[in-house]
Design a protein around this motif. Structure first.
Motif, PDB file in Angstrom:
ATOM      1  N   VAL A  84       0.832  -1.200   0.000  1.00  0.00           N
ATOM      2  CA  VAL A  84       0.000   0.000   0.000  1.00  0.00           C
ATOM      3  C   VAL A  84       0.866   1.250   0.000  1.00  0.00           C
ATOM      4  O   VAL A  84       0.579   2.221  -0.715  1.00  0.00           O
ATOM      5  N   GLU A  85       1.942   1.247   0.785  1.00  0.00           N
ATOM      6  CA  GLU A  85       2.827   2.411   0.834  1.00  0.00           C
ATOM      7  C   GLU A  85       3.423   2.709  -0.538  1.00  0.00           C
ATOM      8  O   GLU A  85       3.451   3.855  -0.988  1.00  0.00           O
ATOM      9  N   LEU A  86       3.884   1.674  -1.215  1.00  0.00           N
ATOM     10  CA  LEU A  86       4.477   1.866  -2.543  1.00  0.00           C
ATOM     11  C   LEU A  86       3.440   2.310  -3.566  1.00  0.00           C
ATOM     12  O   LEU A  86       3.688   3.212  -4.374  1.00  0.00           O
ATOM     13  N   LEU A  87       2.286   1.682  -3.550  1.00  0.00           N
ATOM     14  CA  LEU A  87       1.232   2.021  -4.511  1.00  0.00           C
ATOM     15  C   LEU A  87       0.756   3.463  -4.315  1.00  0.00           C
ATOM     16  O   LEU A  87       0.561   4.203  -5.288  1.00  0.00           O
ATOM     17  N   ALA A  88       0.583   3.857  -3.064  1.00  0.00           N
ATOM     18  CA  ALA A  88       0.164   5.237  -2.777  1.00  0.00           C
ATOM     19  C   ALA A  88       1.235   6.230  -3.211  1.00  0.00           C
ATOM     20  O   ALA A  88       0.924   7.308  -3.732  1.00  0.00           O
ATOM     21  N   ARG A  89       2.495   5.876  -3.022  1.00  0.00           N
ATOM     22  CA  ARG A  89       3.595   6.734  -3.480  1.00  0.00           C
ATOM     23  C   ARG A  89       3.547   6.896  -4.989  1.00  0.00           C
ATOM     24  O   ARG A  89       3.740   7.982  -5.528  1.00  0.00           O
ATOM     25  N   GLY A  90       3.260   5.798  -5.680  1.00  0.00           N
ATOM     26  CA  GLY A  90       3.175   5.859  -7.138  1.00  0.00           C
ATOM     27  C   GLY A  90       2.066   6.768  -7.615  1.00  0.00           C
ATOM     28  O   GLY A  90       2.218   7.489  -8.601  1.00  0.00           O
ATOM     29  N   VAL A  91       0.926   6.758  -6.908  1.00  0.00           N
ATOM     30  CA  VAL A  91      -0.198   7.628  -7.285  1.00  0.00           C
ATOM     31  C   VAL A  91       0.222   9.098  -7.253  1.00  0.00           C
ATOM     32  O   VAL A  91      -0.169   9.886  -8.119  1.00  0.00           O
ATOM     33  N   THR A  92       1.031   9.471  -6.283  1.00  0.00           N
ATOM     34  CA  THR A  92       1.433  10.877  -6.145  1.00  0.00           C
ATOM     35  C   THR A  92       2.431  11.308  -7.201  1.00  0.00           C
ATOM     36  O   THR A  92       2.601  12.509  -7.437  1.00  0.00           O
ATOM     37  N   THR A  93       3.091  10.353  -7.853  1.00  0.00           N
ATOM     38  CA  THR A  93       4.128  10.716  -8.832  1.00  0.00           C
ATOM     39  C   THR A  93       3.760  10.370 -10.273  1.00  0.00           C
ATOM     40  O   THR A  93       4.484  10.741 -11.196  1.00  0.00           O
ATOM     41  N   ALA A  94       2.655   9.651 -10.471  1.00  0.00           N
ATOM     42  CA  ALA A  94       2.307   9.191 -11.825  1.00  0.00           C
ATOM     43  C   ALA A  94       1.811  10.317 -12.724  1.00  0.00           C
ATOM     44  O   ALA A  94       1.839  10.203 -13.955  1.00  0.00           O
ATOM     45  N   GLU A  95       1.314  11.410 -12.129  1.00  0.00           N
ATOM     46  CA  GLU A  95       0.804  12.562 -12.877  1.00  0.00           C
ATOM     47  C   GLU A  95      -0.261  12.123 -13.873  1.00  0.00           C
ATOM     48  O   GLU A  95      -1.250  11.523 -13.488  1.00  0.00           O
ATOM     49  N   ASP A  96      -0.057  12.388 -15.175  1.00  0.00           N
ATOM     50  CA  ASP A  96      -1.093  12.057 -16.155  1.00  0.00           C
ATOM     51  C   ASP A  96      -0.787  10.768 -16.919  1.00  0.00           C
ATOM     52  O   ASP A  96      -1.296  10.550 -18.012  1.00  0.00           O
ATOM     53  N   ASN A  97       0.035   9.911 -16.346  1.00  0.00           N
ATOM     54  CA  ASN A  97       0.302   8.611 -16.968  1.00  0.00           C
ATOM     55  C   ASN A  97      -0.842   7.677 -16.565  1.00  0.00           C
ATOM     56  O   ASN A  97      -0.756   6.926 -15.585  1.00  0.00           O
ATOM     57  N   TYR A  98      -1.924   7.742 -17.338  1.00  0.00           N
ATOM     58  CA  TYR A  98      -3.171   7.098 -16.931  1.00  0.00           C
ATOM     59  C   TYR A  98      -3.091   5.577 -16.874  1.00  0.00           C
ATOM     60  O   TYR A  98      -3.726   4.951 -16.023  1.00  0.00           O
ATOM     61  N   ASP A  99      -2.324   4.963 -17.775  1.00  0.00           N
ATOM     62  CA  ASP A  99      -2.226   3.507 -17.748  1.00  0.00           C
ATOM     63  C   ASP A  99      -1.594   3.028 -16.446  1.00  0.00           C
ATOM     64  O   ASP A  99      -2.045   2.044 -15.840  1.00  0.00           O
ATOM     65  N   ILE A 100      -0.539   3.709 -15.996  1.00  0.00           N
ATOM     66  CA  ILE A 100       0.098   3.336 -14.734  1.00  0.00           C
ATOM     67  C   ILE A 100      -0.807   3.689 -13.561  1.00  0.00           C
ATOM     68  O   ILE A 100      -0.917   2.932 -12.594  1.00  0.00           O
ATOM     69  N   LEU A 101      -1.476   4.844 -13.638  1.00  0.00           N
ATOM     70  CA  LEU A 101      -2.409   5.228 -12.576  1.00  0.00           C
ATOM     71  C   LEU A 101      -3.493   4.172 -12.405  1.00  0.00           C
ATOM     72  O   LEU A 101      -3.885   3.845 -11.279  1.00  0.00           O
ATOM     73  N   TYR A 102      -3.981   3.644 -13.523  1.00  0.00           N
ATOM     74  CA  TYR A 102      -5.001   2.598 -13.433  1.00  0.00           C
ATOM     75  C   TYR A 102      -4.459   1.414 -12.633  1.00  0.00           C
ATOM     76  O   TYR A 102      -5.129   0.899 -11.725  1.00  0.00           O
ATOM     77  N   GLU A 103      -3.265   0.950 -12.969  1.00  0.00           N
ATOM     78  CA  GLU A 103      -2.685  -0.188 -12.262  1.00  0.00           C
ATOM     79  C   GLU A 103      -2.507   0.108 -10.772  1.00  0.00           C
ATOM     80  O   GLU A 103      -2.745  -0.748  -9.925  1.00  0.00           O
ATOM     81  N   LEU A 104      -2.068   1.329 -10.453  1.00  0.00           N
ATOM     82  CA  LEU A 104      -1.875   1.710  -9.052  1.00  0.00           C
ATOM     83  C   LEU A 104      -3.190   1.658  -8.280  1.00  0.00           C
ATOM     84  O   LEU A 104      -3.270   1.059  -7.201  1.00  0.00           O
ATOM     85  N   TYR A 105      -4.237   2.288  -8.825  1.00  0.00           N
ATOM     86  CA  TYR A 105      -5.543   2.270  -8.159  1.00  0.00           C
ATOM     87  C   TYR A 105      -6.108   0.848  -8.096  1.00  0.00           C
ATOM     88  O   TYR A 105      -6.693   0.441  -7.085  1.00  0.00           O
ATOM     89  N   TYR A 106      -5.945   0.109  -9.179  1.00  0.00           N
ATOM     90  CA  TYR A 106      -6.462  -1.263  -9.247  1.00  0.00           C
ATOM     91  C   TYR A 106      -5.853  -2.123  -8.139  1.00  0.00           C
ATOM     92  O   TYR A 106      -6.562  -2.836  -7.414  1.00  0.00           O
ATOM     93  N   HIS A 107      -4.539  -2.040  -7.984  1.00  0.00           N
ATOM     94  CA  HIS A 107      -3.884  -2.876  -6.974  1.00  0.00           C
ATOM     95  C   HIS A 107      -4.121  -2.345  -5.559  1.00  0.00           C
ATOM     96  O   HIS A 107      -4.105  -3.131  -4.596  1.00  0.00           O
TER      97      HIS A 107
END
Length: 395
Positions: A221-244
């Motif tokens: 969860v810590e890593l995934l939440a960190r990724g959400v804050t840095t993914a910006e408009d990279n929607y494909d990666i954002l989807y994976e972050l939210y999904y997981h």
């Protein structure tokens, strides 16, 4: 346009024939880089006319893939792993796309055959043989970083994608993962990369998901939440972050947070087929919580995206059965079976509903088929079902 298949392999004698057979009449060149096979992998590759080269494995997938690229002579490069095959229906669309002048990279939809989680992903596996395209990252090697650099300097290029499933992947089935020790290998490589790239959203997504899958929920969860804050408009990666994150919160029974993250994933402007896993998991959460109406809507949305999603039809059938809509449930189970004739659970629950409606003969036929299929993969369930039918005096 000349199309080259580019692969790295090691001890792939069981899967390589299917992979190479799927591209036999599609590619003009097969380049195989062997990283130390001790079985008949090299012999099989040679039988398919591949140009086989040797490479000493150095625990870095990018290094190996870049070495393989050195031997490619085609105008376009298709990258497959040995446990993947090219879907034949996509071939005409693929051949048309590589003749278009504007594309630098074409993303492909990959179906994860037998995967427990998300059935589809988008992978950057078809790209122009450009001198500045190269793979990066030691695990989950990809060309996206170099493509982004080229696009910033050469805006004439575009990134496209093909409609429909292009690659069938069997490597995420649980028995394959366990046999090849994939989780341990992936974790070691990604942790090494994370040490020097602590805010990289891609590795946060992949490693965070791996932590969740292996039971390290809080770290994930810590890593995934960190990724959400840095993914910006990279929607494909954002989807994976939210999904997981949805998966992670489901594991700790935090329904509210899990639903919120799946809904955030669904709202993103990405290729609709990729949202299938989020819709299905959202439906599962609602069904477990007893919110059958919202579960029904989630499964129906999944099936609008992919009418051939057998699991979606089955899950919708289970929801309709719980709602007492038996005739509709039967139709859903039958659709699931039509798509996947070996769907034991669908046969079993079809038998249950038919029995409720008093159709004993059809019910016993469905139960019989379920028992036969369970015998192959889940003999304990086969015995449990058989015993239950005996206790009811039905067999």
């Amino acid at each position: 346009m000349k199309l080259s298949l580019c692969m790295i392999v090691k001890d792939e004698e069981k899967t390589l024939p299917k992979c190479l057979g799927s591209v036999r009449n599609v590619v003009d060149e097969i380049v195989v880089l062997d990283t130390g096979s001790t079985d008949s992998t090299v012999h099989i590759a040679n039988k398919f006319g591949a140009k086989v080269h040797e490479f000493q494995w150095c625990n870095d997938f990018s290094a190996a893939r870049n070495e393989a690229l050195k031997y490619v002579t085609g105008d376009w490069v298709l990258v497959l792993d040995a446990d993947e095959s090219l879907a034949q229906k996509i071939v005409p669309q693929l051949q048309e796309a590589i003749h278009r002048e504007e594309y630098l990279l074409i993303n492909l939809v990959r179906q994860e055959v037998g995967a427990v989680q998300s059935p589809y992903s988008l992978v950057s596996r078809l790209f122009r043989h450009h001198p500045e395209i190269y793979f990066s990252r030691p695990y989950h090697a990809l060309v996206d970083d170099s493509v982004t650099e080229i696009l910033s300097k050469e805006p004439k290029w575009e990134v496209g994608y093909l409609q429909g499933v292009a690659i069938l992947h069997s490597g995420y089935q649980k028995d394959v993962i366990d046999k090849n020790n994939k989780y341990a290998k992936a974790q070691a490589a990604m942790e090494q990369f994370l040490a020097t790239h602590p805010d990289d959203p891609y590795v946060c997504s992949k490693l965070g998901a791996l932590y969740v899958e292996t039971g390290k929920i809080s770290e994930g969860v810590e890593l995934l939440a960190r990724g959400v804050t840095t993914a910006e408009d990279n929607y494909d990666i954002l989807y994976e972050l939210y999904y997981h994150l949805g998966i992670a919160y489901s594991r700790v029974q935090n329904l509210k947070q899990a639903v919120a993250h799946y809904q955030a994933a669904i709202k993103l402007p990405i290729y609709p087929m990729l949202k299938l896993g989020a819709y299905n998991n959202l439906g599962n959460l609602f069904k477990t919580a007893g919110d059958l109406n919202h579960a029904k809507i989630a499964y129906e949305n999944a099936l609008k995206i992919d009418p051939n999603f057998a699991t979606g039809h089955y899950n919708l059938g289970m929801t309709l059965k719980a709602m007492g809509l038996y005739t509709d449930a039967i139709a859903c189970y039958q659709k699931a079976i039509g798509i996947n004739p070996n769907y034991a659970d669908a046969y079993q629950n079809l038998g249950v509903v038919l029995l409720k409606l008093g159709n004993l003969q059809a019910s016993l036929a469905a139960f019989g088929r379920a028992i036969a299929l369970h015998e192959k993969n889940n003999p304990q369930e086969a015995q449990r079902l058989r015993q239950g039918l005996q206790e009811m005096g039905l067999i």
